[in-house]
Every structure is written in structure tokens, then in C-alpha cells.
Motif scaffolding. Structure first.
Motif, short mmCIF file in Angstrom:
data_model
loop_
_atom_site.label_atom_id
_atom_site.label_comp_id
_atom_site.label_asym_id
_atom_site.label_seq_id
_atom_site.Cartn_x
_atom_site.Cartn_y
_atom_site.Cartn_z
N HIS A 173 0.80 -1.23 0.00
CA HIS A 173 0.00 0.00 0.00
C HIS A 173 0.84 1.28 0.00
CE1 HIS A 173 -3.79 -2.06 0.36
NE2 HIS A 173 -3.23 -2.85 1.26
N VAL A 174 0.29 2.25 -0.73
CA VAL A 174 0.87 3.60 -0.82
C VAL A 174 -0.15 4.55 -0.23
CG1 VAL A 174 1.55 5.42 -2.45
CG2 VAL A 174 2.09 3.02 -2.96
N TYR A 175 0.33 5.54 0.53
CA TYR A 175 -0.59 6.49 1.18
C TYR A 175 -0.20 7.91 0.80
CZ TYR A 175 -1.33 2.26 3.86
OH TYR A 175 -1.58 0.96 4.21
N VAL A 223 -3.38 -3.61 7.28
CA VAL A 223 -2.57 -4.69 7.86
C VAL A 223 -3.48 -5.85 8.27
CG1 VAL A 223 -1.08 -5.31 9.82
CG2 VAL A 223 -0.70 -3.16 8.58
N GLU A 224 -4.59 -5.47 8.87
CA GLU A 224 -5.54 -6.52 9.31
C GLU A 224 -6.03 -7.35 8.11
OE1 GLU A 224 -8.08 -4.95 12.36
OE2 GLU A 224 -9.58 -6.42 11.71
N ALA A 225 -6.13 -6.66 6.98
CA ALA A 225 -6.60 -7.38 5.78
C ALA A 225 -5.47 -8.13 5.08
CB ALA A 225 -7.24 -6.38 4.82
N GLY A 226 -4.28 -8.14 5.70
CA GLY A 226 -3.17 -8.92 5.13
C GLY A 226 -2.26 -8.10 4.22
N GLY A 227 -2.48 -6.79 4.15
CA GLY A 227 -1.64 -5.96 3.30
C GLY A 227 -0.41 -5.45 4.03
N ALA A 259 6.85 1.39 7.58
CA ALA A 259 6.57 1.94 6.24
C ALA A 259 7.54 3.10 5.96
CB ALA A 259 5.13 2.44 6.18
N TRP A 260 7.91 3.23 4.72
CA TRP A 260 8.84 4.27 4.26
C TRP A 260 8.11 5.62 4.27
CZ3 TRP A 260 13.78 3.14 1.97
CH2 TRP A 260 14.42 4.22 1.35
N VAL A 261 8.80 6.67 4.67
CA VAL A 261 8.22 8.02 4.57
C VAL A 261 9.05 8.83 3.59
CG1 VAL A 261 7.58 10.14 5.77
CG2 VAL A 261 7.41 7.94 6.96
#
Ligand code: PLP
Length: 472
Positions: A173-175, A223-227, A259-261
Motif C-alpha cells: 500500500h501507498v498512502y 494490515v488486518e486485511a493482510g496488506g 513503512a517508508w516516509v
């Protein structure tokens, strides 16, 4: 062309460059051309050669220059300042003149080491700690792509050397936010993240800064969804309204998920040179990568996008290929910038920064940035005094976003949007000034980006007059 012929022609070209700069204010900001006009003036068939340098200069003046949008014009308030200080143009000429290859330290040791030096000078000037190592990328878009690739490989424990991202088996995932630059989505897709896995996080309705609490919730549910949360791209000074995402809070969320910032400070990074503005970047030390463009507000001619990394060894592992013809004789002693990004060959871009920093000096840049900040604050106050005008976002640096609402259109959002688009269009088409019409919350606004090297207060007074004339 012989060196002697080059010498004579280059002197004339330099005179032309200097004259253009003197004369820029007498030109239209936006050229009066339609798509295809410029190309139509050129022969369709390739030239046979034999033109003299004088003929080339004449064609440059008559065929090329009239089709240039004059972003060095003091009435240019579009997009972002794309300053090209003459000192940095000297560096650009020197870069071409020294004619390096830059595929390895060996191919030009000075290219590599001057880059290391100037990138570190700029780190110091921005108040960044010695934990950062830097490189010059061509653009912030490339820096973002590089960050996406590095983050992907960290999140997958270097899946690229095995089964690849597909074989990794978990969603990455990307945010970002809606205020994030378009290059963020582009970089994510190019780096192999799925469009469905890009999360657009809510923002504060006034500042448009990322809501870090929402980020935490969305990440946890992924994360809960496995990602796997791979990367957050935080804007420090977004293009639209200069949003500053809360870096310290974002870093805290990302540390939890490894996660990378990546901090995209392409436009606003120059403000880190002002000690009194560094608080706007609080938390930046916790990021993994930063990019900012001296080729915007600071005034180094394109293309000098700085990228700083906390762990360059990780990036080198992702990028390095090391074919035999490039094997180094220096072992690990020398920096090989080809392993810090995508291209192999590189220009001697550091000379542009070197020239500007040595000739103009950091203090002259700071003085100019402070002038622009004062001008933006002044402009925002003045425009609010006129009937119907309001600022529609906080003025965080040098960009002022405004909207005009005539009484007759009150309550009609579509008509107000079209009215503001028409204001910007009319001023732009007049050639007297240029402003970017910009979308905010689905409607057009007028966005005034202040910061061209030659823009003084009286130019803003003139812009106010033009804007007032347009609304009657
Ligand atoms: N990020 C931000 C915040 C920007 O303002 C811009 C330029 O508009 C970019 C990224 C892209 O910059 P570049 O042209 O260096 O790729």
C-alpha cells in the motif's frame, strides 16, 4: 565547428541571453500562439547543415523565443517560481563545456565529488542533520519514483531478486492525499503498486494537511486485511494550496508498520534555508527520503532536484547492477551515483548549484525568499479588502489562493467556478500576467504563486489592478 568558431558564436549567444533577461518585462508572459504554430514554422524535412551561428541566433529569436512562456517575467504568477538565476546558467554552460560522461566515479571523479560537496552544503543550509546523504536527481518526479522503488524493496525484503512483487503475495500500500502531486500516483503505478492499493487519506478541510489519525486507522485496517503499508508520500508544501502534512505524526504511524516516509518538498524545500521557517518541516528527520527542487523557488536552473536518503546503502542495493565494464578500480571508496537512481549517464548538474551558491550566496537567496513571503502575506491582505474576493486556503508560504464571488452568483457554485476560471483566462490571454487557474474542492479558483526573482511589490500592485479590472 572549430573551437575558434565556437568562441565567437558563444559570445554572441551569451549577449543574446543577457539582453533577453534585461528585456523580459517587455514581452508577453504567455505567448500568443496556438498548438502547432511553432512546429509549422519549421521545415518538415531535416536540415542539410551549413547554417551559420548567426543564422541560428536569428532563428532562435524569431522562430523559438516567441513561443516561450516567459517564466522569468516578473508578472509570472503561474504554477510555481521556476527561477533560473544567471549565476546558475553560467554553471549550466560550464557543465556543457566540461562535457563529462558521468557513468561512474572513474568517468569523471570531479563530477561525483563536486556533487557530493554541494549536496552536503545544501543539507547544512537546510538545517538537516548529518544523518542524510544526498544526490541530484533530474526532477522531484524521478525522486518520488526512486523512493517508491526503494520502499517496495524494503517492504518485500528485496523481492526483486527473487519472485518479484507479484510473487510476494501480499498487497503493498501507498498512502498520500488528494493534495499530493500527480507525480506520486504516477510513480506508484510505474513502480508496480496497484491503483487499487493507493490510499488517499483525508485532509483537514481548511489547511488540506493529511489527517494522521485517519492514516493510522487506514494503515491498521490494511494490515488486518493482510496488506503491507509500504510508503507514505507526505507533502511539505503541496503544489495546490501549500499543505504541510504533519511529518512527526506521520513518522510515528509509519515506524509502527516499518513503512517508508518520503517527503515531497519539491517547491517548498527552499524555505528550509530560513531558520524561522524550519518549524514547518518538524519531524522531517524521521523520514526515509526527502526531495526538494532548487530549480524552483531557490533559483537554480533546471534540472537540479535534491534527494536525501537516510540509508543510501539500501537504495544502492536496489539500484546497482555492476556490469563488468563499469567495475570500479576504487573498491568501495568512491560514490557511484549511477546506483542512486535510474539513469547511467549523468550531467555535471552540481556546477549549477556550485556557481549559484558561490556567486549569489545563500544570504541573497534568503533575502529574496523573505521578500516573497512578505509579498504573499501583503497580497492576501490587500485582496481581501476588495469586494467579493476571499482567500480560500491559508497562506503558508508564497502562494495565495483566492476566489471571487459576485453578489449575482451567490449560491451558484458552478457559475462561481466558471467566473473564476474566466478571470484567470482573461488575464493570461492578455499577456500582461499569468496565473494558474486551479481546482479546489471541485471548483476553479485563482492561484497566485509569487516568487520570480524579479517580482517586486509594484508587480503585485499591478496584478491586483488587473484582477479588479476583470471583475469590473
Ligand atoms: N511535487 C510538488 C509538490 C511539486 O510542486 C512539483 C512540481 O510542480 C513536483 C512534485 C514535480 O516536480 P518535478 O517537475 O521536479 O518533477
Amino acid at each position: 565547428m572549430t573551437p575558434e568558431e565556437f568562441r565567437e558564436a558563444a559570445h554572441e549567444l551569451v549577449d543574446w541571453i543577457a539582453d533577453r533577461r534585461i528585456d523580459v518585462e517587455n514581452r508577453r508572459v504567455l505567448p500568443d500562439v496556438r498548438p502547432g504554430d511553432i512546429a509549422a514554422a519549421f521545415p518538415a524535412a531535416p536540415p542539410a547543415g551549413g547554417a551559420t551561428a548567426a543564422e541560428m541566433l536569428a532563428d532562435l529569436e524569431t522562430l523559438v523565443a516567441p513561443g516561450n512562456t516567459e517564466v522569468q517575467h516578473p508578472m509570472h504568477f503561474g504554477w510555481f517560481p521556476s527561477n533560473a538565476s544567471l549565476s546558475s546558467i553560467l554553471g549550466d554552460i560550464a557543465s556543457s563545456g566540461i562535457s563529462s560522461l558521468g557513468i561512474s566515479w572513474e568517468s569523471s571523479p570531479s563530477l561525483t565529488e563536486v556533487e557530493e560537496v554541494v549536496v552536503d552544503w545544501l543539507r547544512q543550509l537546510c538545517g538537516l542533520s548529518g544523518e542524510w546523504s544526498g544526490v541530484i536527481q533530474d526532477t522531484a518526479s524521478t525522486a518520488c519514483l526512486v523512493a517508491m522503488l526503494a520502499a517496495r524493496e524494503r517492504a518485500t525484503d528485496h523481492a526483486q531478486i527473487g519472485a518479484g512483487t507479484l510473487g510476494f503475495g501480499q498487497r503493498l500500500h501507498v498512502y498520500t492525499t488528494n493534495e499530493g502531486h500527480s507525480s506520486v500516483r504516477k510513480a506508484a503505478l510505474l513502480a508496480g503498486y496497484a491503483a487499487d492499493d493507493i490510499r488517499v487519506i483525508d485532509v483537514d478541510p481548511w489547511t488540506r494537511d493529511m489527517d494522521s489519525e485517519r492514516l493510522a486507522v487506514v494503515m491498521a485496517s490494511d494490515v488486518e486485511a493482510g496488506g503491507v503499508p509500504a510508503i507514505v508520500v507526505a507533502s511539505s508544501g503541496s503544489t495546490g494550496v501549500t499543505a504541510f502534512d504533519p511529518l512527526a505524526d506521520i513518522v510515528a504511524v509509519c515506524v509502527e508498520h516499518d513503512a517508508w516516509v518520503h517527503v515531497d518538498a519539491a517547491m517548498a524545500g527552499a524555505a528550509m534555508m530560513l531558520p524561522e521557517r524550519r518549524h514547518q518541516f518538524d519531524g522531517i528527520e524521521g523520514a526515509d527520503s526527502i526531495s526538494w527542487n532548487p530549480h524552483k523557488w531557490m533559483g537554480t536552473i533546471l534540472d537540479t532536484s535534491l534527494m536525501y536518503l537516510r540509508d543510501p546503502d539500501h537504495l544502492i542495493r536496489v539500484m546497482s547492477t555492476n556490469p563488468s565494464y563499469l567495475r570500479s578500480t576504487t573498491g568501495g571508496e568512491a560514490t557511484q551515483y549511477r546506483d542512486w537512481g535510474i539513469p547511467l549517464g549523468r550531467r555535471f548538474r552540481a556546477l549549477k548549484l556550485w556557481y549559484q551558491l558561490c556567486i549569489d550566496g545563500p544570504e541573497s537567496v534568503r533575502t529574496r525568499l523573505r521578500r516573497d513571503l512578505d509579498n504573499a502575506a501583503w497580497f492576501a491582505t490587500q485582496i481581501e479588502r476588495f469586494d467579493g474576493w476571499e482567500t480560500v486556503a491559508p497562506v503558508r508560504l508564497q502562494t495565495v489562493c483566492v476566489r471571487h464571488t459576485p453578489p449575482s452568483l451567490l449560491g451558484d457554485a458552478d457559475a462561481i467556478s466558471e467566473h473564476n476560471h474566466a478571470i484567470a483566462r482573461a488575464i493570461n490571454e492578455s499577456g500582461q500576467a499569468f496565473m494558474s487557474p486551479s481546482m479546489l474542492d471541485g471548483g476553479w479558483i485563482v492561484r497566485v504563486s509569487i516568487g520570480v526573482e524579479s517580482t517586486e511589490r509594484h508587480h503585485l500592485e499591478r496584478l491586483l489592478e488587473l484582477m479588479q479590472q476583470e471583475v469590473g
